[in-house]
Enzyme design. Structure first.
Site, short mmCIF file in Angstrom:
data_model
loop_
_atom_site.label_atom_id
_atom_site.label_comp_id
_atom_site.label_asym_id
_atom_site.label_seq_id
_atom_site.Cartn_x
_atom_site.Cartn_y
_atom_site.Cartn_z
N LYS A 26 23.14 25.35 18.15
CA LYS A 26 23.35 26.50 19.23
C LYS A 26 22.02 26.63 19.73
CE LYS A 26 23.29 30.38 19.99
NZ LYS A 26 22.48 31.06 21.36
N GLU A 55 11.82 30.59 11.10
CA GLU A 55 10.37 30.23 11.59
C GLU A 55 10.21 31.34 12.70
OE1 GLU A 55 8.23 28.19 10.20
OE2 GLU A 55 9.80 27.12 8.99
N CYS A 109 4.98 30.94 19.78
CA CYS A 109 4.75 31.61 18.57
C CYS A 109 3.51 31.70 17.88
CB CYS A 109 5.79 30.95 17.51
SG CYS A 109 5.65 29.39 17.25
N GLU A 112 4.26 41.55 18.51
CA GLU A 112 4.42 40.48 19.52
C GLU A 112 5.13 40.47 21.05
OE1 GLU A 112 7.35 37.30 18.67
OE2 GLU A 112 5.89 35.89 18.52
P1 NAP Z 1 15.60 35.07 19.73
O1 NAP Z 1 16.21 36.15 20.74
O2 NAP Z 1 15.56 35.52 18.38
O3 NAP Z 1 16.58 34.04 19.87
C1 NAP Z 1 16.47 32.78 19.23
C2 NAP Z 1 17.71 32.00 19.20
O4 NAP Z 1 18.76 32.89 18.36
C3 NAP Z 1 18.67 31.64 20.44
O5 NAP Z 1 19.43 30.66 20.29
C4 NAP Z 1 19.78 33.30 20.56
O6 NAP Z 1 20.74 32.97 21.19
C5 NAP Z 1 19.94 33.12 18.86
N1 NAP Z 1 20.37 34.39 18.49
C6 NAP Z 1 20.05 35.86 19.04
N2 NAP Z 1 20.88 36.78 18.41
C7 NAP Z 1 21.71 35.88 17.44
C8 NAP Z 1 22.64 36.24 16.45
N3 NAP Z 1 22.56 37.57 16.54
N4 NAP Z 1 22.90 35.51 15.44
C9 NAP Z 1 22.77 34.17 15.65
N5 NAP Z 1 21.79 33.69 16.72
C10 NAP Z 1 21.42 34.61 17.23
O7 NAP Z 1 14.12 34.47 20.17
P2 NAP Z 1 13.69 33.84 21.31
O8 NAP Z 1 13.47 34.89 22.36
O9 NAP Z 1 14.57 32.67 22.11
O10 NAP Z 1 12.47 32.95 21.01
C11 NAP Z 1 10.98 33.91 20.86
C12 NAP Z 1 10.81 34.18 19.49
O11 NAP Z 1 10.84 32.67 18.82
C13 NAP Z 1 9.24 34.61 19.75
O12 NAP Z 1 9.66 35.69 18.45
C14 NAP Z 1 8.48 33.47 18.96
O13 NAP Z 1 7.62 33.90 18.09
C15 NAP Z 1 9.81 33.02 18.27
N6 NAP Z 1 9.25 31.36 17.82
C16 NAP Z 1 8.83 30.98 16.80
C17 NAP Z 1 8.61 29.75 16.39
C18 NAP Z 1 7.83 29.21 15.00
O14 NAP Z 1 8.34 28.04 14.65
N7 NAP Z 1 7.73 29.98 13.97
C19 NAP Z 1 8.52 28.80 17.70
C20 NAP Z 1 8.83 28.95 18.60
C21 NAP Z 1 9.32 30.60 18.91
P3 NAP Z 1 20.64 33.60 22.76
O15 NAP Z 1 19.71 32.53 23.47
O16 NAP Z 1 22.04 33.34 23.27
O17 NAP Z 1 20.31 34.87 22.60
#
Ligand code: NAP
Length: 497
Positions: free
Chosen positions: A175, A248, A282, A385
């Site tokens: 997904k 992560e 991140c 963040e």
């Molecule tokens: P996000 O809003 O948490 O979304 C990530 C994924 O989760 C998307 O596919 C999202 O779908 C899905 N999602 C959202 N709500 C969900 C739920 N209730 N149940 C299941 N899945 C759900 O994060 P983002 O804005 O895409 O990414 C930015 C974040 O990722 C930042 O905090 C960054 O630091 C972190 N990040 C961490 C790493 C690491 O390796 N530590 C690497 C890259 C990024 P939708 O897109 O459809 O909302």
């Protein structure tokens, strides 16, 4: 221009979702619609999980070196398609083409590494405490795994998860982020071209709440691997039930600059860490902890370079002059702007940037490279963040204070220190609370054969990449083979002196 509609991929077929509705993916540099994608819900997830479950017995019993051959083919296809895919990454996610090539290259590296694992997947052999008894561990796949990814590395992060999942013999429901579904479709197309059998990889697009949540809650899914925000990670941990879960999450990564640092090197590292990928990594450097003796000097040099970026280097990522592309969407632009407002209200001093901009005539979600100084470690811009091009300078008196400030955060992903003093460098390695520490390099720059991940609020203790990727997607089985021909009782029959 007509806009193409893309489908889910379930059981080897491209299928429309049960909801019959679609959403658009747009180019953040000019808001052009790139395609329409399926709005999926629990019914589509059910079909995808059923197809992955059906494919599991055959795939998990396919010899791992044969699975590895498919990954080698996939790596070669990625190499052939690198330029085309990199352009799609820039179109859909916004980063500069140079960075997008890096995104695809990371997937190539990961595919090659994991393909090679097909001839390793090592367990251990170890002596038994009893005679004529053999003891070893073997690796088994987890089962059907659900992989949920963000948008900032739309090719590399899926590769970090899908490659180890497949080589270990798992079947996958993927997904992707709703901001980068086109990259996900292209990724899966290449997997099918490489010959991955029907049902082994399934792709379901749709929102986190409608498609993501049913995936994490599904009783036939044995493992979840998630990369994204802390808030979503927390939700997943609470709703996944008894499953193997890898998280992560975010970071608030500091660069420490000591008074003996090579300042030119440090400024280069700060610019790359804070403004590369428009701060949307991140591992982005969002805090700079600087020794008070060199604070003024660092501020001047950093601001001069940031202003240059703002004058000349913000724009559509396809242009060769672009260093900083747009933010991913309107919400990200508003969030960044809100934090700039909060920073000013808290009493931090804005040195440059601090507002949306045009991106050299483009009409996307562009924001200036922004530098705050006189930031207190407890301010929200030093704690939360932002995920945008905003960096907070915090002055300290000495090394011990620098480490204390660096550790004063809920996160623990990446840390960096610039110093010429070996003692300080090694003490920093010991004392900085993070999964990754860089010495005289910025907070970003992972390599696929080394573990990636963080401590504290950044995750739940798992790591991705390298052998840790194999650990995430396999279960160890302990095997005892007794060839003594009699009942031998562990801990009881053994004779100690
Ligand atoms: P996000 O809003 O948490 O979304 C990530 C994924 O989760 C998307 O596919 C999202 O779908 C899905 N999602 C959202 N709500 C969900 C739920 N209730 N149940 C299941 N899945 C759900 O994060 P983002 O804005 O895409 O990414 C930015 C974040 O990722 C930042 O905090 C960054 O630091 C972190 N990040 C961490 C790493 C690491 O390796 N530590 C690497 C890259 C990024 P939708 O897109 O459809 O909302």
């Amino acid at each position: 221009m007509s806009v193409k509609t893309y489908l889910n991929f379930i059981g080897g077929k491209w299928l429309a979702s049960k909801t019959g509705t679609t959403f658009s993916s747009i180019n953040p540099a000019n808001k052009q619609v790139l395609g329409r994608f399926q709005v999926s819900d629990a019914q589509d997830i059910d079909s995808a999980v059923a197809s992955a479950k059906k494919a599991f017995p055959n795939w998990s019993s396919t010899p791992a070196p044969v699975r590895g051959e498919l990954l080698f083919k996939f790596a070669n296809l990625l190499k052939q398609e690198k330029e085309r895919l990199a352009r799609i990454v820039t179109l859909e996610m916004g980063k500069s083409l140079t960075e997008s090539r890096g995104d695809v290259q990371e997937a190539i590296d990961t595919a090659l590494y994991m393909a090679g694992e097909g001839r390793r997947l090592f367990g251990h052999t170890t002596p038994s405490e009893l005679p004529q008894k053999f003891a070893m561990t073997v690796r088994r796949p987890v089962g059907v795994v659900g992989l949920i990814t963000p948008w900032n590395f739309p090719i590399a992060i899926p590769a970090w998860k899908i490659m180890p999942a497949l080589i270990c013999g798992n079947t996958v429901v993927f997904k992707p982020s709703s901001d980068t579904p086109l990259c996900a479709v292209e990724f899966v197309k290449l997997l099918t071209k490489a010959g991955v059998p029907d049902g082994v990889i399934n792709l379901v697009t749709g929102s986190g709440s409608e498609a993501g949540t049913p995936l994490i809650e599904h009783p036939d899914v044995r493992g979840i691997s998630f990369t994204g925000s802390h808030e979503t990670g927390d939700f997943i941990l609470k709703h996944a039930g008894v499953k193997k879960v890898g998280l992560e999450l975010g970071g608030k990564n500091p660069i420490i600059v000591m008074d003996d640092a090579d300042l030119t090197l440090a400024v280069d590292g700060i610019l790359w860490g804070a403004f590369g990928t428009t701060g949307q990594r991140c591992t982005a450097a969002s805090r700079v902890i600087v020794h008070e003796k060199i604070k003024k000097q660092l501020e001047q040099r950093l601001v001069a370079e940031a202003q240059k970026i703002n004058r000349e280097k913000i724009g559509n990522g396809l242009k060769p002059t672009t260093l900083m592309g747009p933010l991913i969407n309107q919400a990200a632009l508003e969030k960044t702007d809100r934090y700039v407002f909060i920073g000013k209200q808290e009493g931090a001093k804005l040195l440059c940037g601090g507002k949306p901009c045009s991106g050299k005539g483009s009409t996307g979600f562009f924001y200036e490279a922004t530098v705050f100084t006189d930031v207190k470690p407890t301010m929200r811009i030093a704690q939360e963040e932002i995920f945008g091009p905003v960096v907070a300078l915090i002055a300290v008196k000495n090394f011990d204070e620098a480490v204390a400030v660096a550790n004063h955060t809920a996160y623990g992903l990446s840390t960096a220190i610039y110093t010429r003093d070996m003692k300080k460098a090694f003490t920093a390695i010991d004392q900085l609370e993070s999964g990754i520490t860089y010495i005289n390099a910025s907070t970003i720059g992972s390599e696929c054969h080394l573990p990636f991940g963080g401590i504290k609020g950044t995750g739940n203790g798992t790591r991705e990449a390298g052998i840790e990727g194999i650990n995430e997607f396999s279960e160890l089985k302990t095997v005892f083979i007794d060839y003594s021909g009699k009942l031998q009782k562990a801990q009881i029959d053994i004779k100690y002196n």
